[in-house]
Design a protein around this motif. Structure first.
Motif, PDB file in Angstrom:
ATOM      1  N   LYS A  10     -11.369  -8.457 -51.933  1.00 33.05           N
ATOM      2  CA  LYS A  10     -12.210  -7.335 -51.172  1.00 33.05           C
ATOM      3  C   LYS A  10     -13.488  -7.646 -51.001  1.00 33.05           C
ATOM      4  O   LYS A  10     -14.106  -7.287 -50.202  1.00 33.05           O
ATOM      5  N   ALA A  11     -14.065  -8.850 -51.748  1.00 31.79           N
ATOM      6  CA  ALA A  11     -15.235  -9.345 -51.868  1.00 31.79           C
ATOM      7  C   ALA A  11     -16.068  -9.563 -50.729  1.00 31.79           C
ATOM      8  O   ALA A  11     -15.262 -10.299 -49.895  1.00 31.79           O
ATOM      9  N   ASP A  12     -17.184  -9.227 -50.314  1.00 32.93           N
ATOM     10  CA  ASP A  12     -17.641  -9.702 -49.043  1.00 32.93           C
ATOM     11  C   ASP A  12     -18.062 -11.194 -49.232  1.00 32.93           C
ATOM     12  O   ASP A  12     -17.983 -12.135 -48.469  1.00 32.93           O
ATOM     13  N   THR A  21     -19.685  -7.267 -53.503  1.00 31.12           N
ATOM     14  CA  THR A  21     -18.938  -6.212 -52.656  1.00 31.12           C
ATOM     15  C   THR A  21     -19.963  -5.061 -52.290  1.00 31.12           C
ATOM     16  O   THR A  21     -20.364  -4.443 -52.960  1.00 31.12           O
TER      17      THR A  21
END
Length: 73
Positions: A10-12, A21
């Protein structure tokens, strides 16, 4: 215990084992190698909540300042 794989997915961005994130309440940073170390930072890198020590906070803040442009939509 957080699910490290789903957090990483999910991390940017991920920098040197830290996932960054963007959430509504700030930028959530998790040390993927030591998941009990985390911080929530504002957009201007102010600490809102943390379980990290001052040295680790300094490192994470520098990472964010240097790479914030890569988190833009």
């Amino acid at each position: 215990m957080p699910d490290i794989k789903s957090i990483a997915d999910k991390a940017d961005i991920i920098i040197n084992g830290y996932s960054f994130t963007r959430e509504k309440d700030g930028i959530h940073v998790l040390n993927l190698n030591c998941p009990d170390k985390a911080v929530v930072l504002s957009e201007d890198c102010e600490v809102l909540e943390t379980t990290m020590d001052d040295i680790e906070l300094s490192i994470v803040s520098r990472y964010l300042q240097s790479n914030l442009k890569y988190m833009e939509d």
